[in-house]
Design an enzyme around this catalytic site. Structure first.
Site, mmCIF file in Angstrom:
data_model
loop_
_atom_site.group_PDB
_atom_site.id
_atom_site.type_symbol
_atom_site.label_atom_id
_atom_site.label_comp_id
_atom_site.label_asym_id
_atom_site.label_seq_id
_atom_site.Cartn_x
_atom_site.Cartn_y
_atom_site.Cartn_z
ATOM 1 N N GLU A 1 0.802 -1.218 0.000
ATOM 2 C CA GLU A 1 0.000 0.000 0.000
ATOM 3 C C GLU A 1 0.841 1.278 0.000
ATOM 4 O OE1 GLU A 1 -3.987 -1.800 2.220
ATOM 5 O OE2 GLU A 1 -2.671 -0.401 3.306
ATOM 6 N N GLU B 1 -6.901 -7.379 -1.325
ATOM 7 C CA GLU B 1 -7.551 -7.407 -0.015
ATOM 8 C C GLU B 1 -9.008 -6.990 -0.198
ATOM 9 O OE1 GLU B 1 -5.523 -5.133 2.982
ATOM 10 O OE2 GLU B 1 -3.538 -5.833 2.366
#
Length: 640
Positions: A144, A321
């Site tokens: 991320e 995710e």
């Protein structure tokens, strides 16, 4: 690759004796992918230079023996505590000059050469050890990028690297750079901001009032390039030892770096989809919308990012995710309605995802994420999400493959335009992302499938309608390609409003070939003072005032141009409210020969080559196109 499911697993969090049972249950649930390792640096290298890979060898072997494929993450988002002792100046520094601290994650500056060397070392060790491991079928770099406001750093390392970057951007003789070229490009004669040497240039924070916008834009470009270089370093190391595809997991509405540029060094773009958390903390939604979709998520935000990351991945993308239940990090964290985990999964597949991986396998009983649901509860009992994951797995096994197709409509999204708007919004709260998202939402409400594109001239073939709202800088090559595309093209507001150095160009914008329209001045509007349009709707927030001989298709209530057209080029001279946006887009679609329909509430559709997927995010039944769409449902219809 076949469409498939997976999960995110942390074997280092759990006793060795339950790994095999976890792997068995994953396979029983219909999962095929397991991402591991992305936060495990302190267990891989507990002391500087001392490695422990035995546990990871064992975990990969256990998962692989069960028939699972491993995505191995590089652990560089979580440098261990000894790393800070070794490189105390590696911590990122915020805009107020405060260094970030150890005790969480992403606590590094992309510009710190010592830390980049440490990253190269651990990634090399991993790639050498696991690059030919038959169970490691994909890689993930870091985790991320940009999350928690960690792209932009105001550290000494960033300042020194920025000076070197500027020397390369404004080259002179030798390696010294041309400081006068920089002064001219930035307009530094204004307020006596001229520099005599690149070493005089500081970072654009802590100035008395706003810094020079040209300085800011170059700093944003530099900061993005640092992320690109950091990711490229890891990708090149992995490729030297492995043929498995490489991904990175981007986040929703993180725009501080150019994801297209990072994606150029990867095989797969993935992103982390948290519909309920995002609705609370980053979706541009009214309170009424938040209330209506608190347990379903915004009907368009996930789809927008599916399309964006399909573009970033050049056709290959995953959800790395997927939210399976309540999260822990938003202002409010409700549980999804029954059926939403299934809906979110199928929505991703309808947009072309290869894999959907649920975060996480088992809920953590400790630390920052213990309130974040998993597929299992922390006592290993099935949570609600795994029931729907099993259902999706069964449905995938019996479903025909999704056949990709190019939609009729393309929407350009450009990261530099987002930076330019952020630097010079001209009105409180104005955001390029929100302007583009408003446009996307309206297109979806009209029943359209939409492809998102970068601002590249070579990608415009085959569309009937191309939209480029708010594209602050438009190269001459892009303007020419849009003009020659054969599509109906809708630009504005603020398209072509700045050149590459953040100056107002002359001729004045938009200077679009084939369109006789000039923006003679602009204004931002109070939220309580919109400008009404003849026939309904309004301009809100921002307006371009035009001087034009083009046909005026929509006027303000005082007779001024709100939408003009000449040939296939249309210009919207303001930020349109939802009513006006729908009206203008219907008109543009009609000119382009694109059929539309008005969808109710939270109903959306997405076409593939052979099927139309219908998604009802609402808690009520809708009758659409001869179909009955149950509440919170997915419906597939064969296209003729």
């Amino acid at each position: 690759m076949k469409r498939t499911l997976g999960t995110c697993y942390y074997p280092e969090h759990w006793p060795r004796e339950i790994w095999q049972e976890d792997a068995r249950r994953m396979v029983e649930a219909g999962l095929t992918w397991v991402r591991i390792g992305e936060f495990a640096w302190s267990r891989l290298e507990p002391v500087a230079g001392t490695y422990d890979f035995d546990w990871l060898d064992d975990a990969i072997a256990v998962l692989g023996a069960a028939g699972l494929k491993v995505v191995l993450g590089t652990p560089t988002a979580t440098p261990p505590r000894w790393m800070i002792d070794r490189h105390p100046d590696m911590l990122a520094v915020d805009a107020d000059g405060r260094p970030r601290k150890f005790g969480s994650r992403r606590h590094y500056c992309f510009s710190h050469e010592g830390y980049k060397g440490e990253c190269a070392r651990i990634v090399t060790r991993l790639a050498e050890r696991y690059g030919r491991n038959p169970h490691v079928a994909a890689w993930q770099t870091d985790n991320e990028y940009g999350c928690h406001d960690t792209t932009i750093s105001y550290s000494d390392a960033a300042r020194d690297a920025f000076r070197g970057w500027l020397r390369s951007r404004y080259p002179g003789q030798g390696n010294d750079g041309d400081i006068e070229a920089l002064n001219a490009a930035w307009g530094n004669i204004f307020w006596s901001m001229e520099y005599g040497d690149f070493d005089q240039i500081d970072l654009p924070n802590l100035t008395v009032t706003e810094p020079n916008p040209s300085h800011l834009l170059d700093f944003r470009r530099f900061s993005s390039d640092q992320v690109v270089a950091f990711n490229r370093l890891q990708s090149e190391i992995i490729r030297a030892h492995s043929d498995a595809p490489i991904a990175h997991n981007y986040m929703g509405r993180i725009t501080d770096f150019d994801h297209y540029d990072v994606g150029a060094d990867l095989d797969i773009a993935s992103w982390d989809s948290y519909p309920l958390g995002f609705l609370e903390d980053r979706v541009p939604a009214t309170v009424a919308q938040q209330q209506a979709y608190a347990r379903q998520g915004d009907p368009d935000f996930q789809a927008f990012h599916h399309e964006l990351y399909r573009a970033v991945g050049r056709g290959r993308w995953w959800v790395m995710e997927q939210q399976p239940g309540p999260v822990n990090w938003a202002p409010y964290n409700p549980a999804p309605l029954p059926g939403m985990v299934r809906l979110w999964s199928w929505e991703a597949f309808a947009h072309g995802a290869e894999a959907v991986c649920y975060f996480r396998w088992r809920q953590a009983p400790m630390a920052q994420e213990q309130m974040h649901a998993g597929l299992l509860r922390s006592d290993s009992v099935d949570a609600a999400g795994i029931i729907e994951a099993r259902q999706v797995a069964e449905e995938l096994a019996g479903a025909p493959d999704v056949s990709p197709s190019q939609p009729d409509v393309a929407l350009i999204f450009d990261y530099e335009a987002e930076w330019a708007w952020a630097i010079q919004p001209h009105g409180a709260g104005l955001s390029y992302f929100e302007l583009v998202f408003d446009t996307y939402r309206a297109l979806r409400r009209l029943g359209l499938s939409v492809e998102i594109l970068p601002a590249r001239p070579d990608l415009l073939d085959g569309y009937k309608l191309i939209l480029a709202p708010g594209l602050m800088h438009m190269t001459e090559a892009l303007k020419a390609a849009l003009n020659d595309s054969g599509a109906t093209v809708l630009i504005g507001p603020r398209s072509g409003a700045r050149d590459a150095t953040m100056r107002t160009p002359v001729p004045l914008p938009p200077a679009m070939p084939g369109l006789d329209a000039t923006v003679i001045f602009v204004e931002s509007l109070r939220p309580d003072l919109p400008i009404g349009l003849e026939g309904g709707g309004a301009i809100r927030s921002y307006r371009d005032v035009l001087e034009t001989t083009a046909e005026i298709l929509v006027r303000t209530e005082t007779g001024e141009a709100a939408l003009v057209a000449q040939g296939q080029i249309l210009y919207a001279a303001g930020w349109l409210d939802p009513s006006a946006m729908m009206r203008v887009l219907r008109l543009a679609c009609a000119r382009a020969g694109v059929e539309t329909m008005d969808l109710p509430g939270g109903v959306r559709c997405r076409d593939t080559g052979t099927e139309r997927f219908w998604f009802n995010h609402d808690t009520e039944t809708h009758e659409v196109a001869g179909l009955t769409l149950d509440p919170v449902s997915v419906t597939r219809a064969r296209l003729a």
